[in-house]
Design a protein around this motif. Structure first.
Motif, PDB file in Angstrom:
ATOM      1  N   ARG A  17      45.216  35.076 -24.113  1.00 29.19           N
ATOM      2  CA  ARG A  17      44.314  34.444 -23.142  1.00 29.19           C
ATOM      3  C   ARG A  17      44.418  35.198 -21.822  1.00 29.19           C
ATOM      4  O   ARG A  17      45.419  35.868 -21.576  1.00 29.19           O
ATOM      5  CB  ARG A  17      44.732  32.978 -22.902  1.00 29.19           C
ATOM      6  CG  ARG A  17      44.399  32.056 -24.026  1.00 29.19           C
ATOM      7  CD  ARG A  17      44.835  30.639 -23.705  1.00 29.19           C
ATOM      8  NE  ARG A  17      46.163  30.329 -24.167  1.00 29.19           N
ATOM      9  CZ  ARG A  17      46.999  29.476 -23.552  1.00 29.19           C
ATOM     10  NH1 ARG A  17      46.643  28.875 -22.443  1.00 29.19           N
ATOM     11  NH2 ARG A  17      48.187  29.241 -24.034  1.00 29.19           N
TER      12      ARG A  17
ATOM     13  N   THR B 248      45.578  35.889 -18.483  1.00 31.24           N
ATOM     14  CA  THR B 248      46.827  35.340 -17.974  1.00 31.24           C
ATOM     15  C   THR B 248      46.929  35.502 -16.459  1.00 31.24           C
ATOM     16  O   THR B 248      46.637  36.572 -15.917  1.00 31.24           O
ATOM     17  CB  THR B 248      48.012  36.035 -18.669  1.00 31.24           C
ATOM     18  OG1 THR B 248      47.910  35.751 -20.064  1.00 31.24           O
ATOM     19  CG2 THR B 248      49.357  35.541 -18.152  1.00 31.24           C
TER      20      THR B 248
ATOM     21  N   LYS C 116      45.548  31.230 -19.160  1.00 28.37           N
ATOM     22  CA  LYS C 116      46.926  30.770 -19.221  1.00 28.37           C
ATOM     23  C   LYS C 116      47.567  30.974 -17.863  1.00 28.37           C
ATOM     24  O   LYS C 116      47.604  32.106 -17.387  1.00 28.37           O
ATOM     25  CB  LYS C 116      47.693  31.586 -20.268  1.00 28.37           C
ATOM     26  CG  LYS C 116      49.101  31.116 -20.534  1.00 28.37           C
ATOM     27  CD  LYS C 116      49.718  32.055 -21.590  1.00 28.37           C
ATOM     28  CE  LYS C 116      51.022  31.583 -22.130  1.00 28.37           C
ATOM     29  NZ  LYS C 116      52.130  31.395 -21.347  1.00 28.37           N
ATOM     30  N   PRO C 117      47.988  29.929 -17.201  1.00 28.80           N
ATOM     31  CA  PRO C 117      47.842  28.533 -17.600  1.00 28.80           C
ATOM     32  C   PRO C 117      46.423  28.021 -17.350  1.00 28.80           C
ATOM     33  O   PRO C 117      45.639  28.731 -16.741  1.00 28.80           O
ATOM     34  CB  PRO C 117      48.830  27.834 -16.658  1.00 28.80           C
ATOM     35  CG  PRO C 117      48.879  28.680 -15.434  1.00 28.80           C
ATOM     36  CD  PRO C 117      48.652  30.089 -15.892  1.00 28.80           C
TER      37      PRO C 117
ATOM     38  N   SER D 265      54.244  27.039 -16.609  1.00 34.28           N
ATOM     39  CA  SER D 265      53.285  26.206 -15.876  1.00 34.28           C
ATOM     40  C   SER D 265      53.857  24.853 -15.466  1.00 34.28           C
ATOM     41  O   SER D 265      53.257  24.133 -14.681  1.00 34.28           O
ATOM     42  CB  SER D 265      52.018  26.025 -16.700  1.00 34.28           C
ATOM     43  OG  SER D 265      52.327  25.406 -17.915  1.00 34.28           O
TER      44      SER D 265
ATOM     45  N   LYS E  50      44.461  26.183 -19.930  1.00 32.42           N
ATOM     46  CA  LYS E  50      43.577  26.106 -21.112  1.00 32.42           C
ATOM     47  C   LYS E  50      42.848  24.765 -21.250  1.00 32.42           C
ATOM     48  O   LYS E  50      41.634  24.743 -21.447  1.00 32.42           O
ATOM     49  CB  LYS E  50      44.389  26.415 -22.382  1.00 32.42           C
ATOM     50  CG  LYS E  50      43.541  26.305 -23.653  1.00 32.42           C
ATOM     51  CD  LYS E  50      44.250  26.823 -24.864  1.00 32.42           C
ATOM     52  CE  LYS E  50      45.245  25.805 -25.397  1.00 32.42           C
ATOM     53  NZ  LYS E  50      45.730  26.149 -26.745  1.00 32.42           N
TER      54      LYS E  50
ATOM     55  N   SER F 108      49.284  24.710 -13.726  1.00 34.25           N
ATOM     56  CA  SER F 108      47.991  24.807 -14.411  1.00 34.25           C
ATOM     57  C   SER F 108      46.892  24.170 -13.572  1.00 34.25           C
ATOM     58  O   SER F 108      45.781  24.720 -13.443  1.00 34.25           O
ATOM     59  CB  SER F 108      48.033  24.081 -15.759  1.00 34.25           C
ATOM     60  OG  SER F 108      49.215  24.383 -16.444  1.00 34.25           O
TER      61      SER F 108
END
Ligand code: AMP
Ligand code: MG
Length: 408
Positions: free
Chosen positions: A349, A351, A282-283, A375, A285, A307
């Motif tokens: 997640r 991070t 994250k960001p 993000s 994914k 991201s």
């Protein structure tokens, strides 16, 4: 396909990428930042010949080893040798030569007496203090390097130290790997270029430029494929063009679960083998990675500007290094430093928090970017040179605690 860890994604991606084999021979002057493709050696020893490390006098050790301030030894100065001169002379017992730093030693001389330990009187010199050992202040031929040994190995990135070595070995040209070609494509009906007039609902395609900068900075040749609308046929055409012309294709957008997210389906239809479609970070994914039979690796990056960059910094960078021919273990540059702020994550997640590695009182610490860590917010990305990493399960790192940071 299931969501995989960042570490798994790294392993898979590196397995997909093969190092470039094609080489080109370029001028040394053009070689900065390129990757050496062949071993380099020199036909010359280094130092090239015995030479003086001091301004002083060249002598025969046995002539002066007994001298002292009370009993100096006087020698005839029979010649002067400055750097660049080939001294075609033999220095006999009782004689000395005036010599300057870098000057080549004449036959007979085995030791240099530094000027400070002498007293010159006309055409004679008094040696006031004996050398500590034969060969003192002589840079011996071949002492640092012997002709034929390997100076630099393939896979080395050529920076200023390597340039100096190559120049010394008289390599006026160098054989390097060709640069990786990376096609860049932005998908989205909402995108316009920086020169178009912004209409309600639209957004400027910043990713195209950010990714181009990332590729240039990492030694690749960016191939801009521009903006493509969310139309499967148009996207397909662009993807085909990218796969044909580039080693990697980077696209942004169209990889989430929205109705206009076509990338994965198109890659599959074109025969790409989808290796990754979600990563627990994250960001970043919705990362899709596919490999094509011609060797091209496709990175479908998320559309959100932060991201897309985080995916590049964390994963694409290692792939690009391997593709470029750099020899190494392709690991992210992780360092542990003190956090200057409280950092938080939902713990679900891995991070990545953007900010700066800064020196304070001689120690590096991490300061997260002020403003929203969202993000879609690229506005506070400026001056980012590091990403703090909070592993899965970690929800807070307090100010003053240690944090692992990816240095960019
Ligand atoms: P997507 O992944 O296509 O759903 O896009 C996610 C978000 O990123 C959306 O808000 C997009 O408007 C934004 N976005 C997509 N592509 C770009 C781009 N090339 N430059 C800047 N923002 C983008
Ligand atoms: Mg989109």
């Amino acid at each position: 396909m299931t969501m995989i860890s960042v570490q798994q994604a790294q392993t898979i991606i590196l397995q997909l990428v093969a190092a470039l084999q094609e080489t080109e021979t370029i001028d040394l002057e053009e070689a900065t930042g390129r990757i050496l493709a062949e071993p380099v050696s020199s036909a010359w020893d280094f130092p090239y010949w015995d030479n003086s490390a001091m301004d002083g006098y060249g002598v025969r050790f046995e002539d002066v080893q007994q001298c002292s301030l009370e009993h100096p030894i006087t020698l005839d100065i029979i010649t002067e040798i400055s750097a660049g001169i080939n001294p075609k002379i033999l220095i006999q017992s009782g004689e000395a030569c005036r010599i300057f730093t870098g000057g080549m030693l004449p036959d007979g001389v085995d030791t240099i007496i530094m000027q400070e330990n002498t007293c010159k009187q006309g055409k004679k010199v008094m040696i006031l203090s004996p050398p500590k050992y034969p060969g003192e202040f002589v840079r011996k031929k071949g002492n640092f390097y012997q002709a034929g040994d390997i100076l630099l190995r393939p896979g080395v990135k050529i920076n200023e130290p390597e340039i100096a070595i190559l120049a010394t070995a008289q390599c006026s040209t160098v054989t390097v790997y060709r640069r990786p070609r990376v096609a860049i494509l932005s998908t989205g009906n909402e995108l316009i270029t920086p020169t178009e007039r912004l209409q309600p609902g639209q957004i400027v395609d910043s990713n195209q430029y950010a990714l181009k900068a990332f590729i240039v900075k990492n030694g690749g040749i960016p191939i801009s494929l521009g903006i493509v609308k969310d139309d499967p046929d148009l996207i397909e055409q662009k993807i085909i063009e990218g796969i044909k012309t580039a080693d990697f294709v980077l696209s942004t957008g169209g990889v989430s679960v929205g109705d206009y997210d076509y990338i994965e389906k198109i890659l599959d239809e074109l025969g790409g083998k989808i290796e990754i479609n979600r990563v627990a970070m994250k960001p970043g994914k919705p990362l899709t990675v596919a490999k094509f039979d011609n060797g091209c690796v496709y990175f479908g990056l998320p559309g959100n500007p932060v991201s897309a960059l985080v995916s590049c910094w964390r994963l694409v960078k290692l792939a690009l290094d391997k593709l470029s021919g750099i020899k190494g273990d392709y690991k992210p540059t992780l360092i542990t430093v003190t956090s200057h702020n409280d950092l938080s994550s939902n713990g679900q997640r891995e991070t990545y928090i953007w900010g700066q590695l800064k020196l304070t009182n001689g120690e590096y610490g991490f300061t997260s970017a002020k403003g929203s860590q969202n993000s879609a917010n690229l506005i506070n990305l400026g001056l980012t040179n590091a990403l703090a990493i909070l592993p899965i399960g970690v929800t807070t790192i307090k100010q003053g605690e240690l944090v692992k940071v990816l240095a960019l």
